[in-house]
Motif scaffolding. Structure first.
Motif, PDB file in Angstrom:
ATOM      1  N   PHE A   1      48.681  55.245  20.465  1.00 58.45           N
ATOM      2  CA  PHE A   1      47.614  55.270  19.472  1.00 58.45           C
ATOM      3  C   PHE A   1      47.960  54.228  18.412  1.00 58.45           C
ATOM      4  O   PHE A   1      49.119  54.161  17.967  1.00 58.45           O
ATOM      5  CB  PHE A   1      47.526  56.636  18.776  1.00 58.45           C
ATOM      6  N   VAL A   2      46.971  53.454  18.011  1.00 57.17           N
ATOM      7  CA  VAL A   2      47.159  52.569  16.863  1.00 57.17           C
ATOM      8  C   VAL A   2      46.464  53.240  15.688  1.00 57.17           C
ATOM      9  O   VAL A   2      45.234  53.385  15.682  1.00 57.17           O
ATOM     10  CB  VAL A   2      46.549  51.173  17.110  1.00 57.17           C
ATOM     11  N   GLY A   3      47.273  53.706  14.732  1.00 52.58           N
ATOM     12  CA  GLY A   3      46.713  54.446  13.607  1.00 52.58           C
ATOM     13  C   GLY A   3      45.885  53.551  12.694  1.00 52.58           C
ATOM     14  O   GLY A   3      45.950  52.324  12.778  1.00 52.58           O
ATOM     15  N   LYS A   4      45.096  54.197  11.817  1.00 50.25           N
ATOM     16  CA  LYS A   4      44.273  53.417  10.890  1.00 50.25           C
ATOM     17  C   LYS A   4      45.153  52.608   9.934  1.00 50.25           C
ATOM     18  O   LYS A   4      44.729  51.598   9.371  1.00 50.25           O
ATOM     19  CB  LYS A   4      43.345  54.356  10.108  1.00 50.25           C
ATOM     20  N   ASP A   5      46.398  53.067   9.783  1.00 48.62           N
ATOM     21  CA  ASP A   5      47.358  52.323   8.959  1.00 48.62           C
ATOM     22  C   ASP A   5      48.099  51.266   9.776  1.00 48.62           C
ATOM     23  O   ASP A   5      48.988  50.589   9.261  1.00 48.62           O
ATOM     24  CB  ASP A   5      48.372  53.302   8.350  1.00 48.62           C
ATOM     25  N   GLY A   6      47.731  51.125  11.042  1.00 43.86           N
ATOM     26  CA  GLY A   6      48.361  50.105  11.877  1.00 43.86           C
ATOM     27  C   GLY A   6      49.609  50.584  12.603  1.00 43.86           C
ATOM     28  O   GLY A   6      50.156  49.853  13.433  1.00 43.86           O
ATOM     29  N   ALA A   7      50.060  51.804  12.301  1.00 49.12           N
ATOM     30  CA  ALA A   7      51.282  52.297  12.940  1.00 49.12           C
ATOM     31  C   ALA A   7      51.038  52.573  14.426  1.00 49.12           C
ATOM     32  O   ALA A   7      49.930  52.934  14.833  1.00 49.12           O
ATOM     33  CB  ALA A   7      51.754  53.579  12.249  1.00 49.12           C
ATOM     34  N   LEU A   8      52.095  52.427  15.217  1.00 48.87           N
ATOM     35  CA  LEU A   8      52.018  52.696  16.653  1.00 48.87           C
ATOM     36  C   LEU A   8      52.671  54.040  16.950  1.00 48.87           C
ATOM     37  O   LEU A   8      53.847  54.245  16.645  1.00 48.87           O
ATOM     38  CB  LEU A   8      52.762  51.608  17.433  1.00 48.87           C
ATOM     39  N   LEU A   9      51.889  54.956  17.539  1.00 49.86           N
ATOM     40  CA  LEU A   9      52.447  56.229  17.986  1.00 49.86           C
ATOM     41  C   LEU A   9      52.337  56.269  19.504  1.00 49.86           C
ATOM     42  O   LEU A   9      51.277  55.977  20.067  1.00 49.86           O
ATOM     43  CB  LEU A   9      51.642  57.400  17.401  1.00 49.86           C
ATOM     44  N   VAL A  10      53.422  56.649  20.162  1.00 51.01           N
ATOM     45  CA  VAL A  10      53.330  56.758  21.622  1.00 51.01           C
ATOM     46  C   VAL A  10      52.609  58.052  21.982  1.00 51.01           C
ATOM     47  O   VAL A  10      52.949  59.129  21.471  1.00 51.01           O
ATOM     48  CB  VAL A  10      54.728  56.719  22.279  1.00 51.01           C
ATOM     49  N   ASN A  11      51.600  57.938  22.837  1.00 49.54           N
ATOM     50  CA  ASN A  11      50.876  59.116  23.309  1.00 49.54           C
ATOM     51  C   ASN A  11      51.567  59.707  24.524  1.00 49.54           C
ATOM     52  O   ASN A  11      51.951  60.861  24.531  1.00 49.54           O
ATOM     53  CB  ASN A  11      49.428  58.733  23.622  1.00 49.54           C
ATOM     54  N   GLU A  12      51.757  58.890  25.545  1.00 52.01           N
ATOM     55  CA  GLU A  12      52.512  59.381  26.694  1.00 52.01           C
ATOM     56  C   GLU A  12      53.037  58.226  27.519  1.00 52.01           C
ATOM     57  O   GLU A  12      52.611  57.074  27.359  1.00 52.01           O
ATOM     58  CB  GLU A  12      51.673  60.332  27.552  1.00 52.01           C
ATOM     59  N   ILE A  13      53.984  58.534  28.383  1.00 44.62           N
ATOM     60  CA  ILE A  13      54.526  57.523  29.282  1.00 44.62           C
ATOM     61  C   ILE A  13      54.295  57.986  30.723  1.00 44.62           C
ATOM     62  O   ILE A  13      54.265  59.184  31.007  1.00 44.62           O
ATOM     63  CB  ILE A  13      56.036  57.266  29.041  1.00 44.62           C
ATOM     64  N   ALA A  14      54.078  57.027  31.579  1.00 49.32           N
ATOM     65  CA  ALA A  14      53.868  57.316  33.004  1.00 49.32           C
ATOM     66  C   ALA A  14      54.848  56.456  33.795  1.00 49.32           C
ATOM     67  O   ALA A  14      54.770  55.230  33.753  1.00 49.32           O
ATOM     68  CB  ALA A  14      52.431  57.002  33.405  1.00 49.32           C
ATOM     69  N   PRO A  15      55.780  57.078  34.513  1.00 52.22           N
ATOM     70  CA  PRO A  15      56.859  56.330  35.184  1.00 52.22           C
ATOM     71  C   PRO A  15      56.412  55.756  36.522  1.00 52.22           C
ATOM     72  O   PRO A  15      56.947  56.102  37.576  1.00 52.22           O
ATOM     73  CB  PRO A  15      57.935  57.399  35.371  1.00 52.22           C
TER      74      PRO A  15
END
Lengths: 362, 362
Positions: free
Chosen positions: B259-273
């Motif tokens: 997710f790219v937050g409205k403040d520009g921060a990057l949050l990982v939602n999920e990973i797929a191996p």
């Protein structure tokens, strides 16, 4: 056979011949949701690994061809030396594309040249040669250096001999096996180009940008796109390809090889009624490859747009050249394709690679 | 297991799972001269048509997995819900990439989030939830709208429920089956992006350009490249992917969703191996696709250069959307891929297409 086309997803396409061309077409067919059934005498042929089914039989095994027809919705082939008569018989029970007439024309260099000249397309001057006496006459008649080629079953420079103007050629005819031959005048060409073109079931036409080809010992070494030809020459080459396809009521991809003379004239060298080695670059530099284009045509789908997004240089890996693979894998902008052949015999095409670069304007 | 890598041409790769991802990897493996042996419970799975051999068995059938190990030089998988224990057991007799630890992390949303946070990677705030009481507490604790997800076996939006801040959520826990769950705070993000990255056996790293993704009902609808993010965000996303891969001593391709937050921060939602739906565009817009990249990694070859030559928009064809195929075939600059599935059930991924355009500077 009505309403068979366009083939629905899940349909099966029959492929006579299981070499690398069949293998690459099997991948392209899968992308479009089709299965492929391959007929080849060698159960371990390159295409077998990607086929949903393989029939191991000789190309002229009529019982096996009938079995193939029973398993698929349309039949095509990946090389031009498939025996014509069994294929013609097959075409009476199932659609076969390209039409058997195209095989017939392409299998015999005399028939091919006569066909081309007959529709106004220039070739090198030539004479049919059935015995040593005819060779003498033809040689005098054409003048200058010539190339003697067997009429049938030549590929990758096999079945050819160069005859120099002032040298003895007494053994040449027998040297090629004493079979019907053609003598072609050697053309002082500036470059060799090829056009990979397609005709759809609806008569539509599409051509990839011409490739400039370099051969070595009769085998294609490299194809460079764009070719160094003028826009007018490019258009003329495509027009010639289109007139060949239309005349043959062709369906599928064809390779048309040209000499570009020092005067700029285009002479057709030969045609190959199938996907073509000099079209392998399309997989790396076009959205629709020649393999997908062929499958689209034989499946009755619309032809794809042949525009290239990149410039390209394709090189074959012949015999032990396949050892270059490991270093090529480390190069940026290189698409490497290996054919899954176990033994790297001299002269055997083991794979190819295409170096792409941003598209120039040409 | 010494000197097994890089796999020589002709070697076989085992694939656990025979869906469309396995199918596209079978084509990529063939390009590199490898064969693929697929293990899947469904003999008619999409990858079976392109596999050189298929083992029809459950994913946790240890006898069948041992048979697979006997037929191939390395094993990989195409989906993250392969049972971990049988795969871990398999990895004791044959190299398995990506490592089973990656499966373990990706299969459980709580383990995944704890892993990510543990190496300093931000995610949405979350709480593990094992019963309705814990859900009440977590909901108060996190505040605002939340999403309740089962810890395991969720994909394409299945096993999820949105809990609004002021609405009743009494049934929510039981509604997902009463299984262990995770409550995640809903993030007011500006956009979703993903990075498809790879790590080689030598620890090398390569990432394709981030895609900007749009989901509908939890299923990916489209990926656009380049994503509308800054160069700094792009670099940060790649750095995060690299730290995940390094921590897992990963080999192969991974999909990391942000997710790219409205403040520009990057949050990982999920990973797929595994190769990832949001990386399908690479086949149309890069010289090396994510599928080839994965095969290169598991085969011990050098990673390919992930540069794109074109911009791209990939769209999935879900359920009856596959009917768009015939009109898409007529569009220039569109690469269409169908998965060979016979029945177009609602929500089922039937194919995808990628529209390419000349590369922008981003």
């Amino acid at each position: 056979m009505t309403n068979r086309f366009p083939l629905p997803p899940g349909a099966a396409i029959g492929m006579i011949g299981g070499g690398q061309l069949g293998r690459m077409m099997a991948s392209a067919a899968a992308r479009l949701g089709y299965r492929m059934v391959v007929l080849d005498p060698d159960a371990g042929c390159p295409a077998a690994q990607l086929a949903s089914e393989t029939i191991t039989a000789a190309y002229d095994d009529r019982e096996a061809l009938a079995r193939l027809a029973g398993r698929v919705s349309v039949v095509t082939y990946e090389f031009e030396n498939v025996p014509v008569e069994p294929v013609r018989a097959l075409s009476r029970i199932i659609p076969v594309f390209p039409p058997p007439e195209a095989l017939e024309v392409a299998q015999d260099r005399v028939v091919e040249k006569a066909f081309l000249n007959g529709i106004g397309i220039r070739t090198a001057p030539w004479r049919a040669v059935d015995d040593p006496q005819e060779l003498d006459h033809a040689f005098l008649d054409l003048g200058g250096d010539c190339i003697l080629k067997t009429r049938r079953l030549g590929y990758d420079g096999k079945g050819q001999a160069v005859l120099r103007e002032n040298a003895s050629h007494g053994e040449a005819f027998d040297g090629l096996g004493g079979v019907p031959a053609i003598l072609e005048k050697k053309i002082p060409f500036e470059r060799e180009i090829s056009v990979i073109a397609a005709r759809g079931q609806d008569g539509s036409f599409a051509a990839f940008d011409p490739a400039e080809n370099v051969h070595g010992l009769g085998i294609l070494k490299s194809s460079t796109i764009p070719a160094a030809v003028s826009p007018e020459q490019r258009q003329a080459a495509c027009d010639i390809a289109q007139s060949i396809l239309d005349k043959l009521t062709y369906v599928g991809v064809i390779g048309v090889e040209f000499f570009v003379g020092k005067d700029g004239a285009l002479l057709v060298n030969e045609i190959a009624p199938r996907v073509h080695n000099s079209g392998h670059w399309t997989e790396a530099a076009c959205t629709i490859s020649q393999f997908e284009q062929h499958i689209r045509a034989v499946a009755g789908l619309p032809l794809g747009n042949p525009a290239r997004h990149s410039d390209a240089v394709m090189e074959n890996l012949i015999g032990s050249e396949v050892d270059r693979a490991s270093s090529l894998l480390g190069e940026a902008g290189v698409m490497l394709t290996l054919y899954g052949k176990s033994e790297a015999r001299p002269g055997r095409k083991m794979g190819h690679f295409t170096r792409v670069s941003p598209r120039s304007e040409a």
